[in-house]
Each structure stands twice: as C-alpha cells, then as structure tokens.
Design a protein around this motif. Structure first.
Motif, PDB file in Angstrom:
ATOM      1  N   MET A   1     -18.154 -20.760  25.646  1.00 38.68           N
ATOM      2  CA  MET A   1     -18.612 -20.199  26.921  1.00 38.68           C
ATOM      3  C   MET A   1     -17.416 -19.994  27.835  1.00 38.68           C
ATOM      4  O   MET A   1     -16.488 -20.804  27.843  1.00 38.68           O
ATOM      5  CB  MET A   1     -19.623 -21.154  27.564  1.00 38.68           C
ATOM      6  CG  MET A   1     -20.119 -20.709  28.921  1.00 38.68           C
ATOM      7  SD  MET A   1     -21.458 -21.751  29.542  1.00 38.68           S
ATOM      8  CE  MET A   1     -20.538 -23.132  30.168  1.00 38.68           C
ATOM      9  N   LEU A  17     -16.298 -25.427  25.083  1.00 42.21           N
ATOM     10  CA  LEU A  17     -16.914 -25.488  23.767  1.00 42.21           C
ATOM     11  C   LEU A  17     -18.086 -26.461  23.788  1.00 42.21           C
ATOM     12  O   LEU A  17     -18.125 -27.376  24.627  1.00 42.21           O
ATOM     13  CB  LEU A  17     -15.886 -25.944  22.722  1.00 42.21           C
ATOM     14  CG  LEU A  17     -14.695 -25.032  22.466  1.00 42.21           C
ATOM     15  CD1 LEU A  17     -13.776 -25.651  21.417  1.00 42.21           C
ATOM     16  CD2 LEU A  17     -15.140 -23.638  22.020  1.00 42.21           C
ATOM     17  N   SER A  90     -11.775 -11.695  26.263  1.00 48.60           N
ATOM     18  CA  SER A  90     -12.269 -13.058  26.060  1.00 48.60           C
ATOM     19  C   SER A  90     -13.296 -13.048  24.946  1.00 48.60           C
ATOM     20  O   SER A  90     -13.972 -12.042  24.715  1.00 48.60           O
ATOM     21  CB  SER A  90     -12.891 -13.626  27.342  1.00 48.60           C
ATOM     22  OG  SER A  90     -13.982 -12.826  27.768  1.00 48.60           O
ATOM     23  N   SER A  91     -13.387 -14.184  24.236  1.00 47.63           N
ATOM     24  CA  SER A  91     -14.335 -14.305  23.138  1.00 47.63           C
ATOM     25  C   SER A  91     -14.678 -15.771  22.970  1.00 47.63           C
ATOM     26  O   SER A  91     -13.822 -16.640  23.165  1.00 47.63           O
ATOM     27  CB  SER A  91     -13.729 -13.744  21.847  1.00 47.63           C
ATOM     28  OG  SER A  91     -14.584 -13.978  20.741  1.00 47.63           O
ATOM     29  N   ALA A  92     -15.921 -16.064  22.616  1.00 47.14           N
ATOM     30  CA  ALA A  92     -16.326 -17.457  22.453  1.00 47.14           C
ATOM     31  C   ALA A  92     -17.473 -17.571  21.463  1.00 47.14           C
ATOM     32  O   ALA A  92     -18.378 -16.731  21.433  1.00 47.14           O
ATOM     33  CB  ALA A  92     -16.742 -18.047  23.797  1.00 47.14           C
ATOM     34  N   ASP A  93     -17.409 -18.612  20.628  1.00 40.09           N
ATOM     35  CA  ASP A  93     -18.545 -19.026  19.810  1.00 40.09           C
ATOM     36  C   ASP A  93     -18.489 -20.541  19.704  1.00 40.09           C
ATOM     37  O   ASP A  93     -17.720 -21.197  20.408  1.00 40.09           O
ATOM     38  CB  ASP A  93     -18.546 -18.338  18.435  1.00 40.09           C
ATOM     39  CG  ASP A  93     -17.268 -18.585  17.641  1.00 40.09           C
ATOM     40  OD1 ASP A  93     -16.712 -19.710  17.727  1.00 40.09           O
ATOM     41  OD2 ASP A  93     -16.819 -17.672  16.929  1.00 40.09           O
ATOM     42  N   ASP A  94     -19.307 -21.136  18.832  1.00 42.43           N
ATOM     43  CA  ASP A  94     -19.366 -22.596  18.761  1.00 42.43           C
ATOM     44  C   ASP A  94     -18.065 -23.214  18.246  1.00 42.43           C
ATOM     45  O   ASP A  94     -17.759 -24.370  18.534  1.00 42.43           O
ATOM     46  CB  ASP A  94     -20.525 -23.034  17.865  1.00 42.43           C
ATOM     47  CG  ASP A  94     -21.881 -22.808  18.516  1.00 42.43           C
ATOM     48  OD1 ASP A  94     -21.900 -22.477  19.731  1.00 42.43           O
ATOM     49  OD2 ASP A  94     -22.902 -22.948  17.824  1.00 42.43           O
ATOM     50  N   ALA A  95     -17.289 -22.460  17.470  1.00 36.39           N
ATOM     51  CA  ALA A  95     -16.115 -23.025  16.801  1.00 36.39           C
ATOM     52  C   ALA A  95     -14.817 -22.803  17.558  1.00 36.39           C
ATOM     53  O   ALA A  95     -13.867 -23.574  17.419  1.00 36.39           O
ATOM     54  CB  ALA A  95     -15.979 -22.440  15.397  1.00 36.39           C
ATOM     55  N   GLN A  96     -14.752 -21.737  18.372  1.00 37.20           N
ATOM     56  CA  GLN A  96     -13.514 -21.432  19.081  1.00 37.20           C
ATOM     57  C   GLN A  96     -13.814 -20.500  20.242  1.00 37.20           C
ATOM     58  O   GLN A  96     -14.864 -19.853  20.292  1.00 37.20           O
ATOM     59  CB  GLN A  96     -12.483 -20.809  18.144  1.00 37.20           C
ATOM     60  CG  GLN A  96     -12.789 -19.387  17.699  1.00 37.20           C
ATOM     61  CD  GLN A  96     -12.276 -18.318  18.651  1.00 37.20           C
ATOM     62  OE1 GLN A  96     -11.221 -18.478  19.271  1.00 37.20           O
ATOM     63  NE2 GLN A  96     -13.018 -17.216  18.784  1.00 37.20           N
ATOM     64  N   ALA A  97     -12.852 -20.431  21.156  1.00 41.08           N
ATOM     65  CA  ALA A  97     -12.927 -19.489  22.270  1.00 41.08           C
ATOM     66  C   ALA A  97     -11.505 -19.115  22.652  1.00 41.08           C
ATOM     67  O   ALA A  97     -10.568 -19.898  22.465  1.00 41.08           O
ATOM     68  CB  ALA A  97     -13.660 -20.105  23.469  1.00 41.08           C
ATOM     69  N   GLN A 124      -6.121 -20.110  23.140  1.00 38.75           N
ATOM     70  CA  GLN A 124      -7.191 -20.310  22.150  1.00 38.75           C
ATOM     71  C   GLN A 124      -7.581 -21.779  22.100  1.00 38.75           C
ATOM     72  O   GLN A 124      -6.728 -22.653  21.906  1.00 38.75           O
ATOM     73  CB  GLN A 124      -6.754 -19.827  20.773  1.00 38.75           C
ATOM     74  CG  GLN A 124      -7.865 -19.937  19.729  1.00 38.75           C
ATOM     75  CD  GLN A 124      -7.466 -19.353  18.395  1.00 38.75           C
ATOM     76  OE1 GLN A 124      -6.290 -19.164  18.116  1.00 38.75           O
ATOM     77  NE2 GLN A 124      -8.447 -19.050  17.555  1.00 38.75           N
ATOM     78  N   GLN A 126      -9.967 -24.676  20.331  1.00 37.14           N
ATOM     79  CA  GLN A 126     -10.797 -25.152  19.233  1.00 37.14           C
ATOM     80  C   GLN A 126     -11.015 -26.650  19.434  1.00 37.14           C
ATOM     81  O   GLN A 126     -10.277 -27.278  20.212  1.00 37.14           O
ATOM     82  CB  GLN A 126     -10.120 -24.882  17.893  1.00 37.14           C
ATOM     83  CG  GLN A 126      -9.958 -23.405  17.572  1.00 37.14           C
ATOM     84  CD  GLN A 126      -9.149 -23.165  16.311  1.00 37.14           C
ATOM     85  OE1 GLN A 126      -7.933 -23.086  16.363  1.00 37.14           O
ATOM     86  NE2 GLN A 126      -9.844 -23.037  15.184  1.00 37.14           N
TER      87      GLN A 126
END
Length: 277
Positions: A1, A17, A90-97, A124, A126
């Motif tokens: 997020m 995260l 920007s980019s985000a998911d459960d594993a990294q942002a 980045q 994680q």
C-alpha cells in the motif's frame, strides 16, 4: 500500500506491507526518512534537523550526487539532497512495493552544474529488506562524470555495543588520521571514525547488540564508507543532539576517489541493499 503523507512540514510518500514494514520518503532529495522493519526503526534521523525544505536533512538516507563530500567545487555532497524530486511511479502487492523518484536537470541545477541528466531513485520495500537503486542517465551530448553516495544512517541502540564485519583485508583510508592501511577483521567504534574502504565482494554485517543488519552494494560503487562522528565532533554539529553519535552509524555505498564516467546517451546504475538478519 502507498499513501501520501506530511512529515515535519515536508511532502512525503509512504509504502507499507501487510507484514508491518514501512518506508517513508520525502520529495526533498528523494530522502528516505524512515524504514521500520520487524517492529523496529532501522534508520537514525536527527531530532535537531531544521526542516525548512532547503537545508540538508541529517539522517535517513541522503542521496549524495553529483559530488561526494567536499571533493570538488560543488556544494558539499552535491545538490540532489537539497532539491525537490518528483514521484514517477509506484507499485505495491503483498510481497513488495516500490517508488521511483526522478530528478531531471533544470535551470537551477544547470546554474550549479552545467550538465543535462535524469537521475532516478527506486525505493523497494520487501519484508525485512530495503533496496535503494540510483540510476543516472546522461541526456547530454557530452560525457558526464560524478562521485556520490547513498549516505545511509543506520540506527543503533549503543555505538559502544556495535561492530562491523565483512571488510577484513580491504584497502582502508582513515580520514581522521589520514593514514592508509587494510581493514581489521572487526570494526569497533571509540571516538570519531571516518574511513573509506575498497568495496568488499560480500555483505557487511552490522551487529548492534543482538540485532544484525546486512549491507550489500552493487559492484558499480567503488568504495564503502563507515562513519561515526564521536562525541566531540557530534557536539559541534548544529543539526545533531550531543548524544546522537551513540545511536547511529553510517555505512555507505560510495564513489569517493575516481569519478564515474557516463558517456553521452548512456546510463549508470548502483544499488545498496539493507536486510534485517
């Protein structure tokens, strides 16, 4: 997020995260102000900063570009840490942002350094890990040369209980005593410590009591810098509390001696990775 934020009056962006790890980055300097991992703040940020949007910020991770320290005619550690960058992606998911911040040459930078360029910092996140990647794209018709560093201030509970391993046998310049030698197996800190090392091929291990952070850097950085001001120098720094030296240690991916050369139209990339062990 990812969210927008304000810290000490500065416009910032935050990554979070699901595991609870977060990183906070100011648009001034694309400056990483905070990295929290496994319930602990991992970066030192001075409580004595001015926070006027122009003065360099003490702590976190300043981007020193296009000059390291005062080894040239530009302002100390260059101008990148004092000017506004822009959020490009920007980019985000459960594993990294991640965030990508960009600084392009403009009238202000060219008045200081007549060079056309685009610099980008990728931040980045994680679980248990923060990677900072600096790229420099030479958009000029002439070659570009620079020195610099990712001037990382790690938070430690007590500098007296902190040591660094992983540099043993590497060429060492002690800037305080101005003597050259080779690094010991373990670095300890008692008083002012300011040394430049030939970059080691493996990770450095920073132990703070029972906690450990491993520090890696890309081979494109030629040196590693380890710095603590000690009590006397710290007392002379207006943007540091007198006891600040006891709670921080800088371990930096750097290019100190020989400039990095980027041909016209080409790009350079260097990274530093911090991992909680």
């Amino acid at each position: 997020m990812f969210t927008t934020d304000v810290f000490q009056g500065l416009a910032c962006h935050r990554l979070s995260l699901p595991c609870g790890d977060t990183v906070l980055v100011a648009l001034q300097g694309a400056h990483v102000l905070s990295w929290a991992s496994q319930g602990r703040e991992r970066l030192f940020l001075s409580p004595a900063n001015v926070w006027d949007g122009q003065a360099a910020i003490r702590g976190g991770v300043p981007v020193c570009f296009p000059q390291f320290n005062q080894r040239g005619t530009l302002p100390k550690h260059g101008f990148a840490r004092n000017v506004m960058w822009s959020l490009a992606d920007s980019s985000a998911d459960d594993a990294q942002a991640h965030f990508d911040f960009t600084l392009a040459s403009n009238a202000h930078t060219q008045a200081i350094w007549p060079q056309q360029f685009v610099a980008q910092l990728r931040v980045q996140l994680q679980p248990g890990q923060l990677t900072l990647s600096l790229s420099v794209h030479n958009t000029d018709t002439l070659p570009l040369s620079f020195t610099g560093a990712l001037h990382t201030y790690l938070a430690v509970d007590d500098i007296d209980l902190t040591d660094v391993t992983g540099l043993q046998g590497q060429a060492e310049w002690d800037a305080v005593a101005d003597v050259h030698g080779v690094a010991d197996d373990t670095l300890y800190f008692d008083g002012e410590f300011d040394r430049v090392y030939a970059a080691a091929p493996g990770a450095l291990r920073v132990q703070d009591g029972s906690g450990v952070v491993c520090v890696e850097q890309s081979p494109s950085w030629g040196q590693s810098v380890v710095w603590n001001p000690g009590p006397e120098k710290c007392a002379s720094l207006k943007d540091m509390p007198t006891d600040g030296f006891a709670r921080m240690l800088c371990v930096e991916a750097a290019q100190v001696y020989e400039p990095i050369h980027v041909p016209a139209g080409q790009q350079w990339l260097g990274w530093q990775r911090l991992t909680v062990s």
